[in-house]
Each structure stands twice: as structure tokens, then as C-alpha cells.
Design a protein around this motif. Structure first.
Motif, PDB file in Angstrom:
ATOM      1  N   ALA A 197      -5.071   6.369  -0.613  1.00  0.00           N
ATOM      2  CA  ALA A 197      -4.563   5.047  -0.474  1.00  0.00           C
ATOM      3  C   ALA A 197      -4.650   4.282  -1.612  1.00  0.00           C
ATOM      4  CB  ALA A 197      -5.243   4.099   0.801  1.00  0.00           C
ATOM      5  N   THR A 240       0.726  -0.958  -0.028  1.00  0.00           N
ATOM      6  CA  THR A 240      -0.055   0.027  -0.182  1.00  0.00           C
ATOM      7  C   THR A 240       0.823   1.147  -0.053  1.00  0.00           C
ATOM      8  OG1 THR A 240      -1.735  -1.232   1.384  1.00  0.00           O
ATOM      9  CG2 THR A 240      -1.927   1.227   1.394  1.00  0.00           C
ATOM     10  N   TYR A 247      -3.674   0.512  -3.082  1.00  0.00           N
ATOM     11  CA  TYR A 247      -3.494  -0.951  -2.645  1.00  0.00           C
ATOM     12  C   TYR A 247      -3.072  -2.006  -3.735  1.00  0.00           C
ATOM     13  CZ  TYR A 247      -4.093  -5.709  -0.858  1.00  0.00           C
ATOM     14  OH  TYR A 247      -4.140  -7.075  -0.695  1.00  0.00           O
ATOM     15  N   TRP A 284      -0.048   5.168   0.698  1.00  0.00           N
ATOM     16  CA  TRP A 284      -0.993   6.181   1.207  1.00  0.00           C
ATOM     17  C   TRP A 284      -0.242   7.559   1.535  1.00  0.00           C
ATOM     18  CZ3 TRP A 284      -1.529   9.308   5.615  1.00  0.00           C
ATOM     19  CH2 TRP A 284      -0.651   9.125   6.541  1.00  0.00           C
ATOM     20  N   ARG A 333      -7.232   2.132  -6.201  1.00  0.00           N
ATOM     21  CA  ARG A 333      -6.875   3.707  -5.336  1.00  0.00           C
ATOM     22  C   ARG A 333      -8.053   4.130  -4.646  1.00  0.00           C
ATOM     23  NH1 ARG A 333      -2.643   7.638  -5.983  1.00  0.00           N
ATOM     24  NH2 ARG A 333      -3.743   9.983  -5.674  1.00  0.00           N
TER      25      ARG A 333
END
Length: 141
Positions: free
Chosen positions: A80, A47, A82, A49, A91
Motif C-alpha cells: 500500500a 492511496t 499513501y 494498493w 509505502r
């Protein structure tokens, strides 16, 4: 493990107003501007962020019989991203989390501004809440 970056600008201008003969700043030029960004990679969670802040601004336009000022507040965006698989990313963005607003002020004169006879002032406020965006990106091949 995070990264902070930003940029800013300060502008200073001076012109002689052709209508009034007085000194003022150039039309539609904001005296300041800038942004700041923060991102952090979380490799174990696959991830990334972060947050973006875009500064507000104020600019004024001078016309023969009108002065229009626009003010816009700063905007904050959180995100964020992932990576589910090497070819698939999700997203999530939360935009304008701070209730961004804008204001337009129009001062309208009877004839040229140098006569200094203000006819009316129109003030309009616009506020908008945030939005939530979800983006899925898939790579092929």
C-alpha cells in the motif's frame, strides 16, 4: 478500478547428455515461470494498493558426477502506498506472506553419472517467513 496484469513462460528444451548419452532438458532451465500483479488506485484516499505474485520454479544442473535440483515456491507480496502530500509518500510492503521455501537436492555419484553409482543424496530445505518494509520518499525542489 483495478488493474490485473501478468506474464508467463513455458520452456521446452531437449539435449543429449554428454555423460549418459540420454535425452534431457538443458541445465539450469526452469520449464515454467511467471508473475501476476494487481493494483488499484483509491484517489479519494490518496492511496494505491495491490499484490504481486511471482511464480515458483524448478531447475536442474547436470555435472559430471552430480545432479543438483533447486525448487523455489511462489512468493506473494502485498503493498500500500499513501501520498501524504505531493512531495511525501509512504509505502508499506509485506513480502513473502506465504512462507516461501526453497529446496536444494544434490545427488552425488562415485565418478561419472553414467556409471550409475549414487554415493549420497543431500537435501536441504530453507523456509523463511515474511518481512515488513516501510519506505518514506520525500521530493525536494
Amino acid at each position: 478500478g483495478g488493474r490485473i496484469s501478468g506474464e508467463g513462460v513455458l520452456r521446452r528444451s531437449k539435449v543429449t547428455d554428454p555423460v549418459t548419452g540420454q535425452s534431457r532438458r538443458i541445465s539450469n532451465e526452469s520449464p515454467y515461470g511467471g508473475s501476476a500483479m494487481f493494483t488499484q488506485d483509491l484517489p479519494k484516499l490518496r492511496t494505491v494498493w495491490g499484490a504481486d505474485v511471482v511464480g515458483g520454479f524448478r531447475e536442474t544442473a547436470y555435472r559430471l558426477s552430480e545432479i543438483e535440483t533447486r525448487k523455489v515456491s511462489a512468493a506473494v507480496q502485498l503493498f500500500a502506498e499513501y501520498k501524504m502530500r505531493p512531495d511525501l509518500t509512504v509505502r508499506v510492503e509485506a513480502q513473502a506472506m506465504n512462507q516461501r521455501n526453497a529446496q536444494r537436492i544434490r545427488e552425488v555419484y562415485v565418478g561419472p553419472r553414467n556409471l550409475r553409482v549414487l554415493d549420497y543424496t543431500d537435501v536441504r530445505n530453507l523456509e523463511w517467513g515474511g518481512s515488513l518494509n516501510i519506505r518514506v520518499r520525500k521530493s525536494f525542489g
